[in-house]
Each structure stands twice: as C-alpha cells, then as structure tokens.
Design an enzyme around this catalytic site. Structure first.
Site, PDB file in Angstrom:
ATOM      1  NE  ARG A 286      -6.343  -1.174  -1.167  1.00 11.13           N
ATOM      2  CZ  ARG A 286      -5.461  -0.301  -0.697  1.00 11.13           C
ATOM      3  NH1 ARG A 286      -5.858   0.655   0.128  1.00 11.13           N
ATOM      4  NH2 ARG A 286      -4.197  -0.389  -1.047  1.00 11.13           N
TER       5      ARG A 286
ATOM      6  CG  MET B  18      -7.290   4.690   5.938  1.00  5.81           C
ATOM      7  SD  MET B  18      -7.397   5.941   4.642  1.00  5.81           S
ATOM      8  CE  MET B  18      -7.853   7.360   5.611  1.00  5.81           C
TER       9      MET B  18
ATOM     10  CB  ALA C  76      -1.224   6.994   2.708  1.00  5.11           C
TER      11      ALA C  76
ATOM     12  CG  ASP D 113      -2.053   1.690   6.617  1.00  9.80           C
ATOM     13  OD1 ASP D 113      -1.891   1.539   5.398  1.00  9.80           O
ATOM     14  OD2 ASP D 113      -2.655   2.655   7.115  1.00  9.80           O
TER      15      ASP D 113
ATOM     16  CG  HIS E 210     -12.922   6.946   3.195  1.00 12.09           C
ATOM     17  ND1 HIS E 210     -11.662   6.594   3.628  1.00 12.09           N
ATOM     18  CD2 HIS E 210     -13.487   7.608   4.242  1.00 12.09           C
ATOM     19  CE1 HIS E 210     -11.489   7.009   4.882  1.00 12.09           C
ATOM     20  NE2 HIS E 210     -12.588   7.637   5.262  1.00 12.09           N
TER      21      HIS E 210
ATOM     22  CG  ASP F  27      -1.770   1.173   1.405  1.00 13.20           C
ATOM     23  OD1 ASP F  27      -2.460   1.526   0.438  1.00 13.20           O
ATOM     24  OD2 ASP F  27      -1.772   1.758   2.497  1.00 13.20           O
TER      25      ASP F  27
ATOM     26  CE  LYS G 123      -8.232   8.079   0.305  1.00 11.00           C
ATOM     27  NZ  LYS G 123      -8.007   6.650   0.556  1.00 11.00           N
TER      28      LYS G 123
ATOM     29  CB  ALA H 220     -12.224  11.167   9.016  1.00  8.67           C
TER      30      ALA H 220
END
Length: 269
Positions: free
Chosen positions: A159, A48, A13, A185, A55, A11, A52, A44
């Site tokens: 994802r 994750m 970030a 992560d 999200h 990944d 986006k 928020a």
C-alpha cells in the site's frame, strides 16, 4: 461493465478484528523506546495501513523523530536502521496480536450475509506473513476465514499501490475492479483500492482513525462520539473513501448505495 458486486475485500486490524487497531501501537512505541527514542501513540498511528517496514521507515524519517534519533545515535536514521528495527518489531507484533484478536461486533454476521449472497471475501493487510501466521488462526477459531490473504511483503510493493489488490482479485477470480468493494480503516488501505479502480468504504469508529477500544468508545458522551465520528469521516473521505460508516456492522447500507450507483451505470472514480 459489471453491474453486480462480485467481492468485498477487507483489511484486518481495525476492520474485522482488533477494535481500535490496538495491537501494533504499543509495539511501535516499545520498539523505538528500545533504541532510546520516545514516540507517542499519536505519532505511531500516523502511517498506519502501510506495510510495517514502510511504517517504521515513515516514523524514523518523521522530522521530530528523525531529529531525536540523530541526537541519540549521532547519525541519520537509515534503511539499515529500519531493517534492524523491522526484525525486532516482527516478534513484538506477533506477540501483541495474540492480545487483540477479538472480532469486531457484527463483522462475522456481515461476512456470512455477504457469502450467502454469493459474494467472495478477500483480504489484504499491512501485517507481514509471520504476523498473520499467528493472527489468522485466532480469527479462524472465531469463524472468520476469508477466501484469500495477501500480506505486506508478498508483492514487490504494498500500500498505497495496487499490487496486493491485483493479487487478491486474481486469487478470487473476479474482474473488473469496479465490481469489488475494498473496506479499510486507513487511508493507505483505501488508496490501494482506489489504485486498482475498486469502490472503497472507510471505517471511522472501529479502527486506527480514533484508536479507541470498544469500551473507551462506548464510554464517551454521544456529542463527543459524534464529533470524533465526523472528524474521522472527513479524513477518510479526503483520503479517497466513496462512503464512510462506523464499522463493518454498518457496511450493508453502504453496499446498497454502491449497488444503486452501479445499476445506474456509475463507476468508482
């Protein structure tokens, strides 16, 4: 069945750069605030790892946030609202990644060591292509250039499904998935690895699970670090991780355990 690793897929970030996955968080909070709806950093962070748009949709349909949206706007949060927010979000996130592009300590050295062993380096991300057009050159300037890049929006679905990993393995020319390790992560990022049949390693400290900058992490007492490490590790294991380490710098130890299992004939499962 391959008994040798062929590739590691990272990944971005919170994994190889942006310790604590800081870049998207302020943007999400500012985005909803612009539309009169206050959300917290903690809220928020919950979705994750998703693309986006997904999200933003998850936030807008969260029970508390959805109720506040309906109160402010007089209507239920819709896909059309999500489309509008997504268009506003992308330039905000493009700007924020400029401030959070530093490689996580040890990441470059581990990647270089993996390449020296002949492993290919893949990458997937919940960021879309316009955001990565800003971030990838900033990473390259520090020496990190993976062998491929698959962004949210490149495939029909992102994802936690497998399609970004299917594309990555095709780009890298590696098979079977059991010869590949996905490192992430977030739970959705781990699940995209599980969905195609890869080994998956979760990162407990450097990413979204804790959401702390490196300085904030280092400032914590050892006992508090351990408590948070265990809490994040438990969430990642529950989300599908085969192994959990603090960050990419500790990845070689997990890879050694995976290779020992492969040598014994074990498959990820």
């Amino acid at each position: 069945m391959s008994k040798q690793l062929q590739a590691v897929v990272f990944d971005w970030a919170g994994t190889v750069l942006d310790f604590g996955s800081q870049a998207p968080m302020g943007a999400f909070v500012q985005l909803f605030a612009r539309y009169g709806v206050a959300i917290s950093i903690e809220e928020a962070r919950v979705p994750m790892g998703l693309a986006k748009w997904d999200h933003i949709h998850a936030l807008g349909t969260d029970a508390r946030i959805a109720a506040e949206w309906a109160r402010v706007h007089g209507r239920v949060f819709s896909d059309a609202d999500c489309d509008e927010l997504y268009e506003v979000f992308t330039p905000m996130n493009r700007e924020s990644v400029r401030q959070h592009a530093t490689l996580i300590p040890g990441a470059l050295e581990v990647v270089q060591a993996l390449r020296a062993r002949g492993l290919k380096i893949g990458s997937t991300t919940g960021y879309n292509r316009p955001i990565m057009e800003v971030l990838a050159p900033l990473a390259a300037a520090q020496g990190y250039v993976p062998d491929n890049l698959v962004c949210a929006g490149d495939m029909a679905s992102a994802r936690p499904g497998p399609l970004m990993m299917v594309k990555t393995l095709g780009d890298l020319g590696v098979w079977p998935p059991s010869s590949v390790v996905k490192v992430d992560d977030t739970v959705p990022g781990l699940q995209e690895g599980r969905a195609i049949g890869c080994w998956v390693v979760g990162l407990a400290v450097t990413g979204n699970m804790l959401g702390l900058s490196e300085a904030q992490w280092q400032a914590l007492p050892a006992a508090e670090q351990q408590r948070l490490r265990e809490q994040a590790g438990a969430e990642l294991l529950a989300g599908g991780a085969h192994f959990v380490v603090d960050g990419v710098a500790q990845l070689p130890g997990a890879l050694a355990q995976i290779e020992a299992l492969m040598a014994a004939g074990c498959l990820p499962g």
